[in-house]
Design a protein around this motif. Structure first.
Motif, mmCIF file in Angstrom:
data_model
loop_
_atom_site.group_PDB
_atom_site.id
_atom_site.type_symbol
_atom_site.label_atom_id
_atom_site.label_comp_id
_atom_site.label_asym_id
_atom_site.label_seq_id
_atom_site.Cartn_x
_atom_site.Cartn_y
_atom_site.Cartn_z
ATOM 1 N N ALA A 27 13.101 -1.509 65.700
ATOM 2 C CA ALA A 27 13.338 -0.197 65.475
ATOM 3 C C ALA A 27 13.847 0.000 64.003
ATOM 4 O O ALA A 27 13.909 0.943 63.280
ATOM 5 N N VAL A 28 14.390 -1.178 63.498
ATOM 6 C CA VAL A 28 15.132 -1.115 62.079
ATOM 7 C C VAL A 28 14.674 -2.291 61.335
ATOM 8 O O VAL A 28 15.199 -3.285 61.390
ATOM 9 N N VAL A 29 13.499 -2.089 60.637
ATOM 10 C CA VAL A 29 13.126 -3.168 59.584
ATOM 11 C C VAL A 29 13.212 -2.855 58.306
ATOM 12 O O VAL A 29 12.311 -2.246 57.792
ATOM 13 N N GLU A 47 8.195 -3.792 45.744
ATOM 14 C CA GLU A 47 8.446 -3.839 44.359
ATOM 15 C C GLU A 47 7.176 -4.289 43.514
ATOM 16 O O GLU A 47 6.397 -5.327 44.191
ATOM 17 N N VAL A 87 10.438 0.879 45.878
ATOM 18 C CA VAL A 87 10.842 1.754 47.073
ATOM 19 C C VAL A 87 11.678 0.802 48.014
ATOM 20 O O VAL A 87 11.151 -0.233 48.293
ATOM 21 N N SER A 88 12.633 1.484 48.687
ATOM 22 C CA SER A 88 13.020 0.605 49.836
ATOM 23 C C SER A 88 13.675 1.503 50.844
ATOM 24 O O SER A 88 14.127 2.554 50.735
ATOM 25 N N THR A 89 12.971 1.062 51.891
ATOM 26 C CA THR A 89 13.472 1.868 53.420
ATOM 27 C C THR A 89 13.475 1.032 54.417
ATOM 28 O O THR A 89 13.476 -0.188 54.363
ATOM 29 N N ARG A 90 13.750 1.784 55.646
ATOM 30 C CA ARG A 90 13.946 1.108 56.832
ATOM 31 C C ARG A 90 12.764 1.588 57.862
ATOM 32 O O ARG A 90 12.692 2.667 57.849
ATOM 33 N N ILE A 91 11.782 0.814 58.275
ATOM 34 C CA ILE A 91 10.800 1.283 59.257
ATOM 35 C C ILE A 91 10.773 0.850 60.586
ATOM 36 O O ILE A 91 11.666 -0.129 61.187
ATOM 37 N N LYS A 92 10.226 1.271 61.548
ATOM 38 C CA LYS A 92 9.937 1.235 63.157
ATOM 39 C C LYS A 92 8.671 0.286 62.943
ATOM 40 O O LYS A 92 7.728 0.496 62.550
ATOM 41 N N TYR A 122 17.108 5.397 55.609
ATOM 42 C CA TYR A 122 17.552 4.584 54.396
ATOM 43 C C TYR A 122 16.523 4.753 53.186
ATOM 44 O O TYR A 122 15.368 4.614 53.639
ATOM 45 N N LEU A 157 0.390 4.264 59.164
ATOM 46 C CA LEU A 157 0.832 4.743 57.983
ATOM 47 C C LEU A 157 2.364 5.471 58.254
ATOM 48 O O LEU A 157 2.572 6.177 58.923
ATOM 49 N N ILE A 158 3.098 4.783 57.440
ATOM 50 C CA ILE A 158 4.634 5.101 57.874
ATOM 51 C C ILE A 158 5.246 5.923 56.719
ATOM 52 O O ILE A 158 5.654 6.868 57.039
ATOM 53 N N ALA A 159 5.009 5.573 55.441
ATOM 54 C CA ALA A 159 5.590 6.488 54.541
ATOM 55 C C ALA A 159 4.446 6.245 53.158
ATOM 56 O O ALA A 159 3.910 5.269 52.868
ATOM 57 N N ALA A 175 6.435 11.073 51.418
ATOM 58 C CA ALA A 175 5.843 11.699 52.681
ATOM 59 C C ALA A 175 6.058 10.526 53.827
ATOM 60 O O ALA A 175 5.591 9.470 53.682
ATOM 61 N N GLY A 220 7.924 3.556 71.222
ATOM 62 C CA GLY A 220 7.936 3.764 72.595
ATOM 63 C C GLY A 220 9.026 3.461 73.379
ATOM 64 O O GLY A 220 9.922 2.979 72.860
ATOM 65 N N SER A 229 15.813 4.004 49.106
ATOM 66 C CA SER A 229 16.108 3.477 47.683
ATOM 67 C C SER A 229 15.217 3.700 46.769
ATOM 68 O O SER A 229 14.027 3.280 47.136
#
Lengths: 157, 103
Positions: A78-80, A85, A119-124, B70, A105-107, B60, A156, B72
């Motif tokens: 749930a949090v990866v 870069e 870019v840095s984020t956290r994905i499921k 989060y 496609l997540i983002a 998006a 899910g 960045s």
């Protein structure tokens, strides 16, 4: 109908690579950009159709200049944390894809001229899969992937 | 009180912006464990980041971004005190924004 036409116009100008420039120059209002959430791309069930809908093509060249920072093993899908870069110049957009998710496609991130290709984020992630990063430079797409082992899925119930 | 936390830090010629947003980020695919009903989708679709009123990055998103997202990113230039604005809009049309100065 007017709305539909505007969408086509927007897509056309995106293909010409001018939207980023227009946004940078402040020609497009954020509202216009906001109206652009790409339903086809985000609802696509496989990577090629998601890429075609979001980037206009699914032909991406593999490049080791794209660095993906993600854990080798994610205990909690749930949090990866994922960081993308690259050293490539003139990057206009970056997309993050989890290959085995129901909608891969997540983002996608549109970068203005002053933004650095980071870019840095956290994905499921639903299960163990490749995290794919797509980087767009001009009209060309580059990709790289990193496998992440997921022990507990994040999508899910 | 806004639910977006922003930290913008200048080092050399690069500004790194980190932000945390409060959002459930429901994909619309998950089932409620008690009722068995599908939890309706509710996620942030668009994030716009502006520096001094100029858009630097738009993101998006699908529901595949983790809960309480989060984010960045980095950009060139920027000076201490410049305002960095982050705003999001979700699929229900709700939106929020917050501003912080570069430190």
């Amino acid at each position: 109908m007017i709305d539909a036409k505007r969408r086509i116009l927007l897509k056309g100008s995106l293909a010409a690579g001018s939207v980023g420039v227009a946004v940078g120059a402040g020609l497009l209002t954020p509202r216009l950009v906001l109206a652009e959430w790409n339903e086809a791309a985000f609802h696509a069930k496989d990577i090629p159709s998601a890429l075609t809908a979001s980037m206009g093509s699914d032909a991406a060249e593999t490049s080791d200049k794209i660095k993906i920072k993600a854990p080798d093993i994610a205990e909690n899908g749930a949090v990866v944390p994922v960081t993308v870069e690259t050293d490539l110049e003139g990057v206009t957009s970056i997309a993050i894809i989890a290959a085995e998710n129901q909608t891969p496609l997540i983002a996608s991130f549109e970068l203005a001229e002053s933004a650095l290709p980071f870019v840095s984020t956290r994905i499921k992630m639903a299960k163990t899969a490749d995290v794919v990063a797509i980087v767009k430079v001009g009209d060309k797409l580059y990709q790289n992937a990193k496998n992440v082992k997921v022990t507990i899925g994040g999508c899910g119930g | 009180m806004s639910d977006i936390k922003i930290r913008a830090k200048l080092s050399d010629d690069e500004t790194t912006v980190k932000c945390l947003m409060n959002h459930v980020m429901e994909t619309g695919l998950r089932k409620d464990s008690k009722t068995g009903e599908i939890v309706p989708a509710h996620f942030i679709q668009e994030v716009v980041c502006k520096v001094k009123g100029q858009v630097v990055m738009t993101a998006a998103w699908s529901g595949g971004v983790s809960k309480n997202p989060y984010l960045s990113f980095k950009f060139k230039g920027g000076a201490v005190g410049d305002p960095v604005e982050v705003s999001w809009t979700d699929n229900k049309g709700e939106s929020q924004s917050a501003t912080d100065a570069i430190a």
